[in-house]
Motif scaffolding. Structure first.
Motif, PDB file in Angstrom:
ATOM      1  N   ALA A 149       0.882  -1.169  -0.132  1.00  0.00           N
ATOM      2  CA  ALA A 149      -0.141  -0.073   0.119  1.00  0.00           C
ATOM      3  C   ALA A 149       0.703   1.331   0.059  1.00  0.00           C
ATOM      4  N   VAL A 150       0.232   2.462  -0.335  1.00  0.00           N
ATOM      5  CA  VAL A 150       0.756   3.501  -0.017  1.00  0.00           C
ATOM      6  C   VAL A 150       0.533   4.166   1.237  1.00  0.00           C
ATOM      7  N   GLY A 151       1.371   4.384   2.179  1.00  0.00           N
ATOM      8  CA  GLY A 151       1.118   5.056   3.503  1.00  0.00           C
ATOM      9  C   GLY A 151       1.510   6.476   3.744  1.00  0.00           C
ATOM     10  N   ALA A 152       0.692   7.086   4.039  1.00  0.00           N
ATOM     11  CA  ALA A 152       0.849   8.604   4.550  1.00  0.00           C
ATOM     12  C   ALA A 152       0.925   8.475   6.124  1.00  0.00           C
ATOM     13  N   ILE A 153       2.330   8.559   6.460  1.00  0.00           N
ATOM     14  CA  ILE A 153       2.416   8.172   7.836  1.00  0.00           C
ATOM     15  C   ILE A 153       2.859   9.444   8.622  1.00  0.00           C
ATOM     16  N   PHE A 154       2.084  10.255   9.382  1.00  0.00           N
ATOM     17  CA  PHE A 154       2.292  11.636  10.063  1.00  0.00           C
ATOM     18  C   PHE A 154       2.339  11.443  11.387  1.00  0.00           C
ATOM     19  N   ASP A 155       3.333  11.962  11.915  1.00  0.00           N
ATOM     20  CA  ASP A 155       3.454  11.834  13.528  1.00  0.00           C
ATOM     21  C   ASP A 155       4.328  13.214  13.976  1.00  0.00           C
ATOM     22  N   GLY A 156       4.763  12.932  15.288  1.00  0.00           N
ATOM     23  CA  GLY A 156       5.722  14.045  15.657  1.00  0.00           C
ATOM     24  C   GLY A 156       7.156  13.758  15.231  1.00  0.00           C
ATOM     25  N   THR A 157       7.468  12.881  16.044  1.00  0.00           N
ATOM     26  CA  THR A 157       8.943  12.143  15.604  1.00  0.00           C
ATOM     27  C   THR A 157       9.296  10.806  15.504  1.00  0.00           C
ATOM     28  N   GLY A 158      10.180  10.385  14.798  1.00  0.00           N
ATOM     29  CA  GLY A 158      10.249   9.002  14.710  1.00  0.00           C
ATOM     30  C   GLY A 158      11.820   8.810  14.071  1.00  0.00           C
ATOM     31  N   TYR A 159      12.730   8.200  14.666  1.00  0.00           N
ATOM     32  CA  TYR A 159      13.869   7.823  14.010  1.00  0.00           C
ATOM     33  C   TYR A 159      14.257   7.543  12.762  1.00  0.00           C
ATOM     34  N   GLY A 160      14.784   8.020  11.626  1.00  0.00           N
ATOM     35  CA  GLY A 160      14.771   7.510  10.335  1.00  0.00           C
ATOM     36  C   GLY A 160      15.972   6.771  10.201  1.00  0.00           C
ATOM     37  N   THR A 161      15.824   6.115   9.010  1.00  0.00           N
ATOM     38  CA  THR A 161      17.000   5.312   8.482  1.00  0.00           C
ATOM     39  C   THR A 161      18.318   5.898   8.391  1.00  0.00           C
ATOM     40  N   ASP A 162      17.985   6.951   7.977  1.00  0.00           N
ATOM     41  CA  ASP A 162      19.231   7.996   7.785  1.00  0.00           C
ATOM     42  C   ASP A 162      19.696   8.844   8.771  1.00  0.00           C
ATOM     43  N   GLY A 163      19.131   8.553  10.204  1.00  0.00           N
ATOM     44  CA  GLY A 163      19.662   9.103  11.290  1.00  0.00           C
ATOM     45  C   GLY A 163      19.122  10.644  11.670  1.00  0.00           C
ATOM     46  N   SER A 164      18.132  11.048  10.725  1.00  0.00           N
ATOM     47  CA  SER A 164      17.377  12.255  11.058  1.00  0.00           C
ATOM     48  C   SER A 164      16.127  11.791  11.673  1.00  0.00           C
ATOM     49  N   VAL A 165      15.329  13.122  11.971  1.00  0.00           N
ATOM     50  CA  VAL A 165      14.064  12.773  12.542  1.00  0.00           C
ATOM     51  C   VAL A 165      12.862  12.930  11.363  1.00  0.00           C
ATOM     52  N   TRP A 166      12.340  11.687  11.181  1.00  0.00           N
ATOM     53  CA  TRP A 166      11.157  11.714  10.313  1.00  0.00           C
ATOM     54  C   TRP A 166       9.750  12.077  11.143  1.00  0.00           C
ATOM     55  N   GLY A 167       8.899  12.114  10.267  1.00  0.00           N
ATOM     56  CA  GLY A 167       7.392  12.410  10.831  1.00  0.00           C
ATOM     57  C   GLY A 167       6.500  12.835   9.768  1.00  0.00           C
ATOM     58  N   GLY A 168       6.856  12.913   8.497  1.00  0.00           N
ATOM     59  CA  GLY A 168       5.824  13.385   7.444  1.00  0.00           C
ATOM     60  C   GLY A 168       6.204  12.317   6.250  1.00  0.00           C
ATOM     61  N   GLU A 169       5.771  11.230   6.359  1.00  0.00           N
ATOM     62  CA  GLU A 169       6.463  10.222   5.499  1.00  0.00           C
ATOM     63  C   GLU A 169       5.575   9.517   4.536  1.00  0.00           C
ATOM     64  N   LEU A 170       5.805   9.285   3.293  1.00  0.00           N
ATOM     65  CA  LEU A 170       4.951   8.643   2.446  1.00  0.00           C
ATOM     66  C   LEU A 170       5.726   7.360   2.202  1.00  0.00           C
ATOM     67  N   LEU A 171       5.508   6.298   2.528  1.00  0.00           N
ATOM     68  CA  LEU A 171       5.832   5.104   2.296  1.00  0.00           C
ATOM     69  C   LEU A 171       5.137   4.041   1.248  1.00  0.00           C
ATOM     70  N   VAL A 172       5.849   3.414   0.593  1.00  0.00           N
ATOM     71  CA  VAL A 172       5.434   2.408  -0.287  1.00  0.00           C
ATOM     72  C   VAL A 172       5.646   0.887   0.327  1.00  0.00           C
ATOM     73  N   GLY A 173       5.083  -0.146   0.648  1.00  0.00           N
ATOM     74  CA  GLY A 173       5.616  -1.359   1.045  1.00  0.00           C
ATOM     75  C   GLY A 173       4.164  -1.960   1.803  1.00  0.00           C
ATOM     76  N   GLY A 174       4.837  -2.836   2.612  1.00  0.00           N
ATOM     77  CA  GLY A 174       3.940  -3.705   3.351  1.00  0.00           C
ATOM     78  C   GLY A 174       4.341  -4.210   4.726  1.00  0.00           C
ATOM     79  N   VAL A 175       3.814  -5.380   5.170  1.00  0.00           N
ATOM     80  CA  VAL A 175       4.561  -5.630   6.699  1.00  0.00           C
ATOM     81  C   VAL A 175       5.820  -6.063   6.582  1.00  0.00           C
ATOM     82  N   ALA A 176       6.197  -6.606   5.346  1.00  0.00           N
ATOM     83  CA  ALA A 176       7.683  -7.353   5.531  1.00  0.00           C
ATOM     84  C   ALA A 176       8.622  -6.275   5.274  1.00  0.00           C
ATOM     85  N   ARG A 177       8.357  -5.300   4.401  1.00  0.00           N
ATOM     86  CA  ARG A 177       9.279  -4.307   3.832  1.00  0.00           C
ATOM     87  C   ARG A 177       8.674  -2.968   3.574  1.00  0.00           C
TER      88      ARG A 177
END
Length: 766
Positions: A513-541
């Motif tokens: 699915a395409v996920g609009a995941i909007f929150d306050g703060t979350g640790y990103g894979t690049d070490g920055s603070v994420w929180g306005g993310e458009l993700l493509v994927g599923g449970v596994a990846r």
């Protein structure tokens, strides 16, 4: 032909929530009505029964078994097998047996049923005004259970030996209290007590009537409920509510209210059909609903919010207290100081709440597991229907299990996040998400987190060999996870856990699915603070396919507590140089503090980049003067939503979706600042901003879905607690032809993270 030759016998195993809900008495009555012999018992997995008789009667029994279940039962599976007939006569409930590790789900606590209420208020009944009346259809479950199978010796009712009358009910198959484990009466069961703040017991003719009279006089009383203590006072008494707020050190966060029934709630809030059904449900959550214009509540109950959180009584004690109190409403807020966990043991309550409460209304039935009240609101999102959206999942819902697919062979623990913490234990096809624990930076909350994990591991016989955790290295939940020795550790990115939790909840284990995941703060894979993310994927990846334009967080965590810092940062990003304070901020922030942000924002060491939409809402809320500093998480965003809701449709701002699916609000920030300088009403700015974010989100998600050939969108993360934004985005995506999934059994905030972590770990093949 022998008698046994004409008879058939069937063994049935039933799994699900079938212990502690009157299932064995139900089976007994059903078998007796059909003239069948056999037995039924609890074991570590659920209920096992054997029935014997004529083939037609056995068939009718099996059909009725799954369609006429007790109100609180939830059947997950039924397995039948023929066995040799015995030729016995009569049907019996036999002693529970335990030959393996426990796997039977424990039932959540349930509000007092109508039959018990009728007895409670009947002067001729032997349980008249007895504050612990219950039966197999209602009463305490999860909060008193210490182990399974669910039998009285495995609960905190073990010290109370039933009197002859209660034992007779307990053993009578025709009685509503047949095998009701918490069964008790005034002669043999728990009893109330009233203490002053110094611990001295007060002797009164009627404890509850005395407490109700003191509430009418303006007292603050600590009341022991199912999962912990509440702090109660008259919700219409300005002086009492202000005193409670001052003593509790809770500056602005709204208080919950309790009213006698849904009709009484109408004096305070507007209840639609769905809100009324929710507030009257057996779970009895706090329900957020729009307050009526002439609501009589004190101003300090919920300052600056257009909604009130109401619940109905869910224990006999609450019913009696509200009845004796009379018309009106009681503040019924958590028994704690600030953001500490609620007190649930008498000595702890007295130690921590004595500076707050004038009196303590308590009892001698121990609470095994503290649980806060659940909180929900009704939204129009997902399939175009009005439905509940959990904001806090706890009493009444926990520990109902969730599916885990594929089933795992090894025990699993998922430790969740830092804020609104929950944890999750899992084995086989089931996952148990904990009650709301709280914010782990508080020492007492962290202790409750560790104790809760130990209890769940024992209750559900989970010995974790895999421990999942957030990627943030400084989360205390991560620290706890990594300190577990002899296990495999699985790190799960914060926003992927949000996406996975929603997909898993809807059974979409193999779908993308395409996920609009909007929150306050979350640790990103690049070490920055994420929180306005458009993700493509599923449970596994997953893949990070888009995000909000990143901006500095001046002072890092300080910017969360002081949204005016984010206002400075977004103005700097939008204009390319520092800007003067907005008109509202001129009253709220001193010039020297504002000017100092230029140097702080220029230092990456103390001002990390963030793509957080939560921080963007904070910035706009601060610019509008709604909250320059906050006393609870999301306060600025809550105020901004309230302002926008009051304004209605007022147009929009330009919020561009740029290359790489980047949401770029810089033009919107420039327009917002200009409008505020020109004197436009903040509520109009708030409405236009909400519309801009919703439109940009719809454009980005639909574009990504078309690019990737997907037809499903997920909306999750704490920002989507905002009803105005959630409904606007969901409606736009549905008009575009996408299927929209939002959390329905778990909160969109970090309360759902632990289940997402467990789902990701299971999908990874651990």
């Amino acid at each position: 032909m022998t008698a046994t030759a004409t008879r058939v016998r069937t063994r049935v195993r039933i799994e699900g929530t079938v212990q502690g809900v009157g299932f064995r008495p139900f089976v007994y009555r059903l078998a007796t009505e059909e003239g069948l012999s056999g037995h039924v018992l609890n074991d570590e997995r659920g209920v096992v029964l054997e029935v014997e008789g004529g083939g037609d009667a056995v068939d009718r029994f099996l059909r009725r078994l799954t369609v006429q279940t007790p109100p609180l039962a939830v059947i997950e599976s039924v397995a039948c097998e023929p066995v040799a007939a015995h030729g016995e006569r009569g049907f019996a409930i036999v002693e529970s047996r335990r030959s393996g590790s426990p796997e039977a789900p424990v039932a959540p606590d349930s509000a007092t049923c109508a039959d018990c209420l009728a007895e409670l208020f009947s002067p001729s009944d032997r349980r008249f005004r007895y504050a612990f009346i219950n039966c197999t259809n209602c009463g305490p479950r999860f909060t008193i259970v210490r182990g399974v199978p669910y039998d009285r010796p495995q609960t905190t009712m073990a010290p109370f030996a039933m009197c002859a009358d209660c034992r007779r009910e307990y053993e009578d198959p025709g009685d509503r209290r047949f095998h009701a484990q918490p069964n008790a009466c005034p002669r043999c069961g728990p009893a109330l007590a009233l203490h002053d703040r110094y611990g001295e017991r007060l002797v009164t003719a009627d404890t509850i009537a005395f407490a109700a009279a003191r509430l009418r006089e303006g007292f603050v009383i600590a009341v022991k409920g199912l999962g912990g203590f509440h702090l109660a006072c008259d919700a219409t008494d300005d002086r009492a509510v202000a005193a409670l707020r001052r003593r509790k050190h809770r500056e602005d966060k709204p208080f919950a209210l309790m009213v006698a029934d849904a009709d009484a709630a109408g004096a305070f809030v507007e209840l639609g059909l769905e809100e009324r059904q929710l507030i009257e449900s057996v779970q009895r959550p706090i329900v957020l609903a729009p307050r009526v214009t002439d609501s009589p509540v004190a101003a300090a109950v919920a300052p600056g919010t257009p909604e009130l959180g109401l619940m109905l009584p869910y224990t006999p004690l609450h019913h009696l207290l509200l009845s004796d109190f009379g018309a009106g409403a009681l503040v019924m807020t958590s028994g704690n100081v600030s953001d500490e966990p609620i007190a649930f043991r008498d000595d702890d309550a007295l130690a921590r709440l004595a500076p707050i409460a004038d009196l303590f209304l308590t009892h001698d039935r121990e609470i095994e597991t503290r649980t806060d009240d659940s909180v929900l609101r009704v939204v129009s999102a997902g399939a175009g229907r009005r439905r509940p959206l959990p904001l806090r999942r706890s009493r009444g819902y926990t520990p109902a299990p969730f599916e885990l697919a594929p089933a795992i062979e090894r025990g699993l623990l998922a430790c969740g996040a830092e804020q609104k913490s929950t944890f999750c234990v899992a084995k086989g096809p089931r996952a148990w998400v904990s009650h709301h624990v709280g914010d782990l930076e508080h020492v007492a909350t962290h202790e409750a987190f560790r104790d809760g994990i130990t209890h769940f591991e024992r209750l559900f016989a989970v010995a974790p060999e895999v421990v999942a955790h957030d990627l943030h290295p400084d989360y205390l939940s991560t620290t706890y996870a990594l300190a577990r020795d002899g296990v495999r550790h699985v790190g799960v990115q914060h926003h992927h856990a949000h996406l996975a939790a929603c997909l898993a909840e809807h059974g979409m284990w193999e779908s993308d699915a395409v996920g609009a995941i909007f929150d306050g703060t979350g640790y990103g894979t690049d070490g920055s603070v994420w929180g306005g993310e458009l993700l493509v994927g599923g449970v596994a990846r997953f893949e990070r396919a888009g995000w909000l334009w990143p901006v500095r967080m001046p002072g890092s965590a300080a910017a969360i507590r002081q949204p005016w810092r984010m206002a400075f940062a977004w103005l700097l990003e939008a204009f390319g140089e520092p800007q003067p304070r907005s008109p509202a901020l001129r009253r709220l922030v001193e010039p020297a503090r504002w000017d100092a942000m230029a140097q702080i924002a220029a230092s990456p060491a103390v001002s990390p980049l963030t793509s957080s939409i939560g921080r963007l809402f904070d910035a706009v809320g601060a610019l509008c003067g709604i909250a320059a500093e906050v006393s609870y998480e999301g306060q600025a965003a809550v105020g901004l939503e309230a302002a926008a809701s009051a304004a209605g449709a007022c147009g929009t701002y330009e919020l561009e979706v740029g290359d790489g699916w980047v949401l770029d609000p810089r033009a919107a920030i420039r327009a917002i600042y200009s409008d505020l300088v020109l004197g436009l009403a903040p509520r109009v700015v708030a409405a236009r901003f909400h519309d801009a974010v919703a439109r940009a989100t719809v454009a980005a998600v639909t574009g990504l879905a078309a690019e990737r050939g997907l037809d499903t969108a997920v909306l999750s993360g704490g920002v989507f607690q905002n009803r105005l934004l959630l409904e606007g985005v969901a409606a736009g995506l549905q008009r575009a032809g996408l299927r929209v999934l939002t959390p329905e059994r778990l909160p969109p905030n970090d309360g759902g993270i632990s289940y997402g972590q467990a789902a990701v770990a299971a999908a990874s093949g651990v």
